[in-house]
Design a protein around this motif. Sequence first.
Motif, PDB file in Angstrom:
ATOM      1  N   UNK A   1       0.820  -1.183   0.000  1.00 46.60           N
ATOM      2  CA  UNK A   1       0.000   0.000   0.000  1.00 46.60           C
ATOM      3  C   UNK A   1       0.873   1.260   0.000  1.00 46.60           C
ATOM      4  N   UNK A   2       1.957   1.220   0.752  1.00 51.22           N
ATOM      5  CA  UNK A   2       2.861   2.366   0.795  1.00 51.22           C
ATOM      6  C   UNK A   2       3.508   2.578  -0.577  1.00 51.22           C
ATOM      7  N   UNK A   3       3.835   1.482  -1.251  1.00 50.09           N
ATOM      8  CA  UNK A   3       4.439   1.592  -2.586  1.00 50.09           C
ATOM      9  C   UNK A   3       3.455   2.223  -3.560  1.00 50.09           C
ATOM     10  N   UNK A   4       2.183   1.859  -3.447  1.00 49.42           N
ATOM     11  CA  UNK A   4       1.166   2.429  -4.324  1.00 49.42           C
ATOM     12  C   UNK A   4       1.021   3.930  -4.081  1.00 49.42           C
ATOM     13  N   UNK A   5       1.034   4.353  -2.822  1.00 52.80           N
ATOM     14  CA  UNK A   5       0.947   5.783  -2.502  1.00 52.80           C
ATOM     15  C   UNK A   5       2.175   6.523  -3.027  1.00 52.80           C
ATOM     16  N   UNK A  10       4.213  10.389  -7.392  1.00 56.38           N
ATOM     17  CA  UNK A  10       5.099  10.798  -8.470  1.00 56.38           C
ATOM     18  C   UNK A  10       4.404  10.790  -9.830  1.00 56.38           C
ATOM     19  N   UNK A  11       3.430   9.916 -10.005  1.00 56.61           N
ATOM     20  CA  UNK A  11       2.655   9.938 -11.246  1.00 56.61           C
ATOM     21  C   UNK A  11       1.845  11.230 -11.317  1.00 56.61           C
ATOM     22  N   UNK A  12       1.211  11.608 -10.215  1.00 55.71           N
ATOM     23  CA  UNK A  12       0.436  12.854 -10.182  1.00 55.71           C
ATOM     24  C   UNK A  12       1.348  14.064 -10.397  1.00 55.71           C
ATOM     25  N   UNK A  13       2.509  14.050  -9.789  1.00 55.57           N
ATOM     26  CA  UNK A  13       3.460  15.146  -9.964  1.00 55.57           C
ATOM     27  C   UNK A  13       3.914  15.248 -11.413  1.00 55.57           C
ATOM     28  N   UNK A  59      -0.718   0.750 -16.130  1.00 52.27           N
ATOM     29  CA  UNK A  59       0.350  -0.257 -16.147  1.00 52.27           C
ATOM     30  C   UNK A  59       0.903  -0.513 -14.740  1.00 52.27           C
ATOM     31  N   UNK A  60       1.238   0.527 -13.948  1.00 48.39           N
ATOM     32  CA  UNK A  60       1.688   0.238 -12.575  1.00 48.39           C
ATOM     33  C   UNK A  60       0.616  -0.454 -11.735  1.00 48.39           C
ATOM     34  N   UNK A  61      -0.646  -0.109 -11.943  1.00 51.37           N
ATOM     35  CA  UNK A  61      -1.717  -0.762 -11.185  1.00 51.37           C
ATOM     36  C   UNK A  61      -1.782  -2.246 -11.516  1.00 51.37           C
TER      37      UNK A  61
END
Length: 160
Positions: A1-5, A10-13, A59-61
């Motif tokens: 979960x921490x990795x997803x956050x 960084x994706x949002x940034x 893709x990351x999901x």
Amino acid sequence: MAALAFVSFFVALGLAVVLVAMRGGPRGVRDTLERGRRRPMRASEFAVAGAIALFGLIVPAVVLTSNQASAGPSGSTLTAGEEHGRELFNSKCATCHTLSDAHAVGRVGPDLDVLAPTEGLILNAINEGRARGQGQMPAQLVDGDDAKDVAKYIATVAGR
């Protein structure tokens, strides 16, 4: 979960940086905010935003949700018995032996990746022990089905 956050941040940034750049940089965004008008999104901007969403979110999901827990660094998919063998190896053998799949870097016993022993040789070493070279492996650190699981695990991943 921490990795997803972490990845999501960084994706949002990155998405924000690209969208600001597409609006003409900081000055273009400031002008748009001051005028209160927004021009419609061009097809190329829409395509870039879609590509970012596809490769930056989907893709990351998919990678994070895929079940790769049973595959070790060697890429081998392990059975339940081999998984149990990995756990036993980590608790009983990893302090002395080197095995890349288990991230073991022991210096006393032989490097099992280089040796790549067969299952029969491993079972023999577990049952009888070894007394050669720099150290001594005691006999029967694990026994019965546990010994078979460890031997099967090592034979599957050693040298791969």
